[in-house]
Design an enzyme around this catalytic site. Sequence first.
Site, PDB file in Angstrom:
ATOM      1  N   ASN A   9       0.869  -1.174   0.000  1.00 43.35           N
ATOM      2  CA  ASN A   9       0.000   0.000   0.000  1.00 43.35           C
ATOM      3  C   ASN A   9       0.911   1.230   0.000  1.00 43.35           C
ATOM      4  OD1 ASN A   9      -1.742   2.106   0.617  1.00 43.35           O
ATOM      5  ND2 ASN A   9      -2.164   1.411   2.706  1.00 43.35           N
ATOM      6  N   LYS A  11       0.061   4.282  -0.221  1.00 38.84           N
ATOM      7  CA  LYS A  11      -0.563   5.472   0.390  1.00 38.84           C
ATOM      8  C   LYS A  11      -0.347   6.688  -0.520  1.00 38.84           C
ATOM      9  CE  LYS A  11       0.122   3.220   4.780  1.00 38.84           C
ATOM     10  NZ  LYS A  11       0.286   3.308   6.214  1.00 38.84           N
ATOM     11  N   HIS A  93      -9.231   1.427   5.277  1.00 39.36           N
ATOM     12  CA  HIS A  93      -7.929   1.556   5.945  1.00 39.36           C
ATOM     13  C   HIS A  93      -8.073   2.504   7.134  1.00 39.36           C
ATOM     14  CE1 HIS A  93      -3.785   2.649   6.711  1.00 39.36           C
ATOM     15  NE2 HIS A  93      -3.444   1.545   6.091  1.00 39.36           N
ATOM     16  N   GLU A 162      -5.001  -4.794  10.886  1.00 41.09           N
ATOM     17  CA  GLU A 162      -3.894  -3.863  11.095  1.00 41.09           C
ATOM     18  C   GLU A 162      -4.122  -3.078  12.379  1.00 41.09           C
ATOM     19  OE1 GLU A 162      -1.978  -2.631   7.133  1.00 41.09           O
ATOM     20  OE2 GLU A 162      -3.844  -1.521   7.268  1.00 41.09           O
ATOM     21  N   GLY A 168       3.057   2.177  10.670  1.00 45.42           N
ATOM     22  CA  GLY A 168       4.054   3.230  10.462  1.00 45.42           C
ATOM     23  C   GLY A 168       4.833   3.601  11.713  1.00 45.42           C
TER      24      GLY A 168
HETATM   25  P1  PGA Z   1       3.237   0.205   7.559  1.00 41.85           P
HETATM   26  O1  PGA Z   1       1.760   0.445   6.988  1.00 41.85           O
HETATM   27  O2  PGA Z   1       3.716  -1.111   6.955  1.00 41.85           O
HETATM   28  O3  PGA Z   1       4.028   1.374   7.070  1.00 41.85           O
HETATM   29  O4  PGA Z   1       3.132   0.118   9.018  1.00 41.85           O
HETATM   30  C1  PGA Z   1       0.859  -0.626   6.884  1.00 41.85           C
HETATM   31  C2  PGA Z   1      -0.456  -0.144   6.328  1.00 41.85           C
HETATM   32  O5  PGA Z   1      -0.918   0.947   6.708  1.00 41.85           O
HETATM   33  O6  PGA Z   1      -1.077  -0.838   5.496  1.00 41.85           O
END
Ligand code: PGA
Length: 240
Positions: A9, A11, A93, A162, A168
Site C-alpha cells: 500500500n 498510500k 484503511h 492492522e 508506520g
Molecule cells: P506500515 O503500513 O507497513 O508502514 O506500518 C501498513 C499499512 O498501513 O497498510
Amino acid sequence: MRRKLIAGNWKMNGQGAQLGFFDSLRSVAANAACDVLICPPATLLSRAADLCRGSAIKLGGQDCHAAESGAHTGDVSASMLVDAGASFVVLGHSERRADHGERSESVKEKAGAALAAGLVPVICVGETREEREAGRAIEIVLEQVKASMPDDGHDRLVVAYEPVWAIGTGLVASLDDIVEMHAAIRDVLPVPDVIRVLYGGSVKPANAREILHLDNVDGALVGGASLAAESFSEIIQAVS
Ligand code: PGA
C-alpha cells in the site's frame, strides 16, 4: 489451501519517477510462492498497469466511492479503478477511518460496489492503542469485520488486520496477539476456509518470515516497506 497474498500500500507516495519499481519487481513476482499486489496512488494506476501487463503483479486502488459515477468531487468509483487496470481495492484503511471519518457501514457499501465492478475488496480492520489497553481489541475488531462485510461475494474478498498503533510506528503486535486475533476473525467470517486474512502494521523484511508463518495469517499488507522494490521483494521471498 489459501494462497498467500503480499500487498503493498503506497498510500500518498509515488510519482512517475518511481515507476522503475515495477521492472525490478517483475521477476520476483513471477517466481513468488504467493500473489503479489501493489496499490499505488490512483494517479499512477494506468501507467503501472501498462508496465505490469503480462506480469504476475496485480494492481489495486486504495479506496473507492460506493456510487458508480456522479457528483462526488475528488472521488473515484470502483469501475474507474477497473478501467485504470486495478483488480483489487483497499477499503476502510484506518487512515481513511481516522482522516475521513469512514465508518464500517460505508466500507460495507463500498465493498459491495467493488465486488459488483469485479474488484477484490481488501477490508481493513484494527483497534487503537486505547482500545487494546482497555482489553477491547478483539471486540472492536470483530465488530468492524461484521459491520464492514458486504451481503454477498464473500468468496472473493480479503480481510486485513492492522492494529492502528502498529501502522508506520515500527511497533508490531506480539506473535501471540496476532495468532489470537486472526483466529477470532476467522471464527466470524462467512466463508472461513476461503477468505484470506492478512496482517499489517510495520511488516518489514526482518519480521516478515515469523509473521507470515503464523496460523491463520494468509499474507501481509505492507506500507513503508513496499515503497522500495528491494524490501518488498524480501517480504515476498519470506513466504517460501
Ligand atoms: P506500515 O503500513 O507497513 O508502514 O506500518 C501498513 C499499512 O498501513 O497498510
